[in-house]
Every structure is written in C-alpha cells, then in structure tokens.
Design a protein around this motif. Sequence first.
Motif, short mmCIF file in Angstrom:
data_model
loop_
_atom_site.label_atom_id
_atom_site.label_comp_id
_atom_site.label_asym_id
_atom_site.label_seq_id
_atom_site.Cartn_x
_atom_site.Cartn_y
_atom_site.Cartn_z
N ILE A 41 6.56 18.74 48.06
CA ILE A 41 7.18 19.79 48.88
C ILE A 41 7.88 20.76 47.93
O ILE A 41 8.30 20.37 46.84
N ALA A 42 8.00 21.98 48.33
CA ALA A 42 8.78 22.97 47.59
C ALA A 42 9.62 23.73 48.61
O ALA A 42 9.13 24.16 49.65
N ARG A 43 10.88 23.85 48.32
CA ARG A 43 11.76 24.60 49.22
C ARG A 43 11.57 26.08 48.96
O ARG A 43 11.71 26.56 47.83
N GLY A 44 11.25 26.81 49.98
CA GLY A 44 11.04 28.25 49.85
C GLY A 44 12.33 29.03 50.10
O GLY A 44 13.35 28.48 50.49
N ASP A 45 12.24 30.30 49.82
CA ASP A 45 13.37 31.18 50.08
C ASP A 45 13.61 31.33 51.57
O ASP A 45 12.67 31.24 52.37
N GLY A 46 14.85 31.58 51.94
CA GLY A 46 15.18 31.80 53.34
C GLY A 46 16.51 32.52 53.48
O GLY A 46 17.41 32.35 52.66
N ALA A 76 21.72 31.83 53.04
CA ALA A 76 20.88 32.46 52.02
C ALA A 76 20.60 31.48 50.89
O ALA A 76 21.52 31.00 50.24
N THR A 77 19.33 31.19 50.68
CA THR A 77 18.95 30.37 49.53
C THR A 77 18.97 31.27 48.30
O THR A 77 19.53 32.36 48.34
N ALA A 141 23.28 25.78 52.43
CA ALA A 141 22.96 24.48 53.00
C ALA A 141 22.94 24.46 54.53
O ALA A 141 22.20 23.69 55.13
N ASN A 142 23.76 25.29 55.18
CA ASN A 142 23.92 25.19 56.64
C ASN A 142 23.55 26.50 57.32
O ASN A 142 24.19 27.53 57.07
N LEU A 143 22.56 26.46 58.19
CA LEU A 143 22.13 27.66 58.91
C LEU A 143 23.26 28.29 59.71
O LEU A 143 23.28 29.50 59.92
N ASP A 144 24.19 27.47 60.18
CA ASP A 144 25.28 27.97 61.03
C ASP A 144 26.62 28.03 60.30
O ASP A 144 27.67 28.18 60.93
N CYS A 145 26.59 27.93 58.98
CA CYS A 145 27.81 27.97 58.15
C CYS A 145 28.82 26.90 58.56
O CYS A 145 30.03 27.10 58.47
N SER A 146 28.32 25.77 59.01
CA SER A 146 29.21 24.71 59.49
C SER A 146 29.82 23.89 58.36
O SER A 146 30.65 23.03 58.59
N GLY A 147 29.43 24.19 57.13
CA GLY A 147 30.01 23.50 55.98
C GLY A 147 31.40 24.01 55.69
O GLY A 147 32.05 24.66 56.52
N VAL A 148 31.87 23.76 54.51
CA VAL A 148 33.20 24.17 54.08
C VAL A 148 33.34 25.69 54.20
O VAL A 148 32.50 26.44 53.73
N GLY A 149 34.38 26.15 54.86
CA GLY A 149 34.67 27.58 54.91
C GLY A 149 34.21 28.30 56.16
O GLY A 149 34.74 29.34 56.49
N GLY A 150 33.21 27.82 56.86
CA GLY A 150 32.75 28.49 58.08
C GLY A 150 32.11 29.83 57.81
O GLY A 150 31.48 30.03 56.78
#
Length: 184
Positions: A41-46, A76-77, A141-150
């Motif tokens: 697998i290869a992670r693509g840009d997004g 953003a990757t 890492a998080n599509l909804d910015c649910s990680g650290v910082g929001g």
Amino acid sequence: MKKSALTIAVLAASMAGTAIAATNPTAPTATSSSGDVQVTIARGDGIMISGLADFTFGVQATAPVAPISDTVCVYATAGGEYTVTATTANTGGTAPFDFQMADASGSSFIGYQVQYETPTELPETLVDGVASGQKTGGDQANLDCSGVGGDNGQITVTVDSTTFTAAAVGLPHGDTLTVLVALN
C-alpha cells in the motif's frame, strides 16, 4: 499532482527487484500447504477543509459592522502544508475589499474583506482568486481535526464601511464565497 506522481515513482523504485506475484505450491503435500503473497500500500496525498459555516451579519443600521470569524479544520498530508484561495461570485471589488455582496438585482454592492490565519501564523488578507502564502499546521492524521488542538484555521470576514453606507437600504445583499485549500 506532482507529489502523487513522485509517490508512485518512489514506490515503484522501492519495489524494483521484489517479486510482486504470489507464489503457489506446485504439488500437494501430505498434511499442509502454503504459499506467499505480497501485501502493499502507499498513502497518497490528500487535503480537505471542513467546518465551514455561513457568515450572517443580519440587519445592520450603521457602520462599522463588527467582523465575524469562524474556525475551520484543514486535513493535509504532505507535511501539512497548503494554500488557501477564496473566490467571490460577484467580481469587481476594490482592494482590500476584493469580495462583494450584491442585492438581488445586482445593482447595489457591499464590499468585504476575507482573512485567513492559523494558530501559529498571522492573519493574511486574501485576494479574490489568488492563492495565499504557504500555510502550515494542517492536521495530518485526523480528517475532523479531532486530535490535539482541534480546528487549525480561521476565516474572518470584515464589511467595508464605505460601500455599506452607500448601499441601498432595505435590500438584502449576499455572495457565495468559495474557499479552496490545495496542497503545497
């Protein structure tokens, strides 16, 4: 697009000399059988912007009208670096109020300014149809910015007092503002 092509080229080069085809036994054995398969697998840009909300100033009688700000999430990757481009449906504004709200007949306009900022960068005044400078801090890492910082971006809309005062009274003015984020 350049980074996607580069990712594919690097992935292809890294797999050179590696058997990609599955291997299967050629004869039965008495109690078990096994074969090998490759898993790759290869992670693509997004990139994705979310959390956009309408900017509704309501009925205002006098200028200046207080600015309205709203936070957004940018996933953003590619190191989290991106640009922002805002586009108005009503062209013809004058800097720094490049964007315009129009009445239903298109004969009365109220200019407005759009600024974009991140938690680590100062606000940048956007120009209609022109990409911003490079922004950093897209959530990788998080599509909804649910990680650290929001939420990691903020859009601020400021109404031009001069065109507001000159606009037709009693007529609603509006615009469709398109906000585009693109990987750097």
